[in-house]
Each structure stands twice: as structure tokens, then as C-alpha cells.
Write a protein that holds these residues in place. Structure first.
Motif, short mmCIF file in Angstrom:
data_model
loop_
_atom_site.label_atom_id
_atom_site.label_comp_id
_atom_site.label_asym_id
_atom_site.label_seq_id
_atom_site.Cartn_x
_atom_site.Cartn_y
_atom_site.Cartn_z
N MET A 1 0.74 -1.17 0.09
CA MET A 1 0.08 -0.15 -0.01
C MET A 1 1.03 1.23 0.04
SD MET A 1 -3.49 0.56 0.59
CE MET A 1 -4.28 1.84 0.86
N ARG A 2 1.97 1.18 0.75
CA ARG A 2 2.89 2.33 0.83
C ARG A 2 3.55 2.73 -0.55
NH1 ARG A 2 6.93 2.68 5.82
NH2 ARG A 2 7.91 4.46 5.26
N LEU A 3 4.00 1.60 -1.38
CA LEU A 3 4.54 1.66 -2.59
C LEU A 3 3.43 2.42 -3.66
CD1 LEU A 3 6.17 -1.60 -3.02
CD2 LEU A 3 7.36 0.49 -2.53
N ILE A 4 2.35 2.14 -3.42
CA ILE A 4 1.19 2.54 -4.24
C ILE A 4 1.07 3.90 -3.86
CG2 ILE A 4 -1.25 2.62 -5.19
CD1 ILE A 4 -1.19 -0.49 -4.41
N SER A 5 1.12 4.46 -2.86
CA SER A 5 0.90 5.82 -2.50
C SER A 5 2.04 6.68 -2.96
CB SER A 5 0.53 6.22 -1.15
OG SER A 5 1.70 5.79 -0.24
N THR A 6 3.36 5.91 -2.79
CA THR A 6 4.41 6.53 -3.07
C THR A 6 4.53 6.77 -4.71
OG1 THR A 6 5.59 5.72 -1.28
CG2 THR A 6 7.18 6.59 -2.85
N SER A 7 4.24 5.91 -5.52
CA SER A 7 4.12 5.79 -6.91
C SER A 7 3.28 7.00 -7.16
CB SER A 7 4.14 4.65 -7.50
OG SER A 7 3.02 4.17 -7.46
N ILE A 8 2.30 7.08 -6.71
CA ILE A 8 0.92 8.05 -7.34
C ILE A 8 1.72 9.60 -7.02
CG2 ILE A 8 -1.23 9.03 -6.78
CD1 ILE A 8 -2.01 5.97 -6.21
N LYS A 9 2.32 9.59 -5.74
CA LYS A 9 2.85 11.19 -5.24
C LYS A 9 3.92 11.27 -6.19
CE LYS A 9 2.09 11.02 -0.46
NZ LYS A 9 2.65 10.88 0.94
N ASN A 10 4.96 10.34 -6.61
CA ASN A 10 5.89 10.62 -7.63
C ASN A 10 5.37 11.03 -9.04
OD1 ASN A 10 7.66 10.16 -5.76
ND2 ASN A 10 8.34 8.30 -6.35
N LYS A 16 3.23 18.35 -14.56
CA LYS A 16 3.20 19.87 -14.23
C LYS A 16 1.64 20.38 -14.61
CE LYS A 16 4.72 21.03 -18.83
NZ LYS A 16 5.70 21.47 -19.74
N GLU A 17 1.43 21.40 -13.62
CA GLU A 17 -0.12 21.98 -14.08
C GLU A 17 0.22 23.12 -15.31
OE1 GLU A 17 -1.62 23.84 -10.55
OE2 GLU A 17 -3.50 24.13 -11.52
N ASN A 18 -0.83 22.88 -16.12
CA ASN A 18 -0.93 23.66 -17.42
C ASN A 18 -2.10 23.83 -17.63
OD1 ASN A 18 -0.32 25.11 -19.74
ND2 ASN A 18 1.23 23.54 -20.60
N LYS A 19 -2.83 24.90 -16.98
CA LYS A 19 -4.16 25.17 -17.23
C LYS A 19 -4.52 25.93 -18.54
CE LYS A 19 -5.24 26.80 -12.44
NZ LYS A 19 -5.94 27.61 -11.77
N SER A 53 2.26 14.43 -19.06
CA SER A 53 3.11 15.27 -18.63
C SER A 53 2.31 16.57 -18.03
CB SER A 53 4.12 15.85 -19.85
OG SER A 53 3.19 16.37 -20.82
N VAL A 54 1.08 16.47 -18.43
CA VAL A 54 0.54 17.74 -17.80
C VAL A 54 -0.79 17.00 -16.84
CG1 VAL A 54 -1.52 19.40 -18.41
CG2 VAL A 54 0.47 18.98 -19.90
N LEU A 55 -0.84 17.55 -15.60
CA LEU A 55 -1.89 17.21 -14.71
C LEU A 55 -3.22 17.39 -15.00
CD1 LEU A 55 -1.81 16.21 -11.55
CD2 LEU A 55 -1.94 18.58 -10.93
N ASN A 56 -3.85 16.54 -14.90
CA ASN A 56 -5.41 16.39 -15.32
C ASN A 56 -5.88 16.23 -16.70
OD1 ASN A 56 -6.20 16.53 -12.38
ND2 ASN A 56 -6.25 18.68 -12.64
#
Length: 125
Positions: A1-10, A16-19, A53-56
């Protein structure tokens, strides 16, 4: 479970956020109105090249593609409906308004950090 949350954070750190690009992706659907083509291809290319590469971008791209495919199916359904008391003409009018208004509305929603919402959209992706 910890590995999954770490990979999601990474993964989120790497994106990057690019609205502006998200807004352009939504507004690029209007190329059909301006040039007669490109309203499907341009958002598709932007989504496929920038989804990692772009968030969302993944969620927004799927919403756009689902909306465009759904509108195409509804336009096809309206063709035989023209013969049935002209109901297809009313359908073409309503679908034309929806395909013009909702990319603008969703571009504004994305610029305000809200999730896009396309009505009558069938989830294909």
C-alpha cells in the motif's frame, strides 16, 4: 500500500499543472466551426501527446473525446429523423448549439479548477 501511494505522489510530482493547455484543448474543438475540420483531431493529438506530462490532461482528454464521439453518434441518428416530421432538423439545431457552447463552458470551468462536464456524453474511454 505504501509503494502505491509513493508512486502516485511521484507521478503527480512529475506532471506539471498547465491550465492554459487544458483550456486550449477544450477550445480546439471549435476548429470545426472556424475551419470545417480539426475539432476532433487537434484535441486528440494534444491529449495523446500530453496526457503523461500535464496534470488532469487524462481526465479532460477522455471527457472531450467521449463528448465528440457521442455528438457524432447523435448527429448520425438525426439523419434518418429528418424524414420523420423534420425532427432531425430540430436535433441538428440542438446538437449544433451543444457542440458550440459546451467547449467554451468547460474551458472556463477548467480555468477555474473545476472538473469538465459534458452533458449527453456516453463514456467510451
Amino acid at each position: 500500500m505504501r509503494l502505491i501511494s509513493t508512486s502516485i505522489k511521484n507521478q503527480n510530482i512529475m506532471q506539471k499543472e498547465n491550465k492554459q493547455l487544458l483550456v486550449i484543448t477544450h477550445l480546439s474543438q471549435l476548429l470545426d466551426v472556424v475551419t470545417g475540420f480539426g475539432g476532433f483531431i487537434v484535441p486528440l493529438v494534444i491529449w495523446l501527446t500530453q496526457k503523461d506530462s500535464v496534470l488532469n490532461m487524462e481526465e479532460n482528454g477522455k471527457a472531450i473525446m467521449n463528448f465528440r464521439i457521442s455528438m457524432f453518434i447523435y448527429f448520425i441518428i438525426c439523419i434518418p429523423m429528418v424524414l420523420l416530421f423534420g425532427l432531425g432538423v430540430l436535433g441538428f439545431l440542438i446538437l449544433g448549439i451543444l457542440t458550440f457552447v459546451f467547449p467554451i463552458v468547460n474551458a472556463i470551468r477548467v480555468s477555474n479548477d473545476q472538473q469538465p462536464y459534458y452533458p449527453m456524453s456516453i463514456k467510451f474511454l
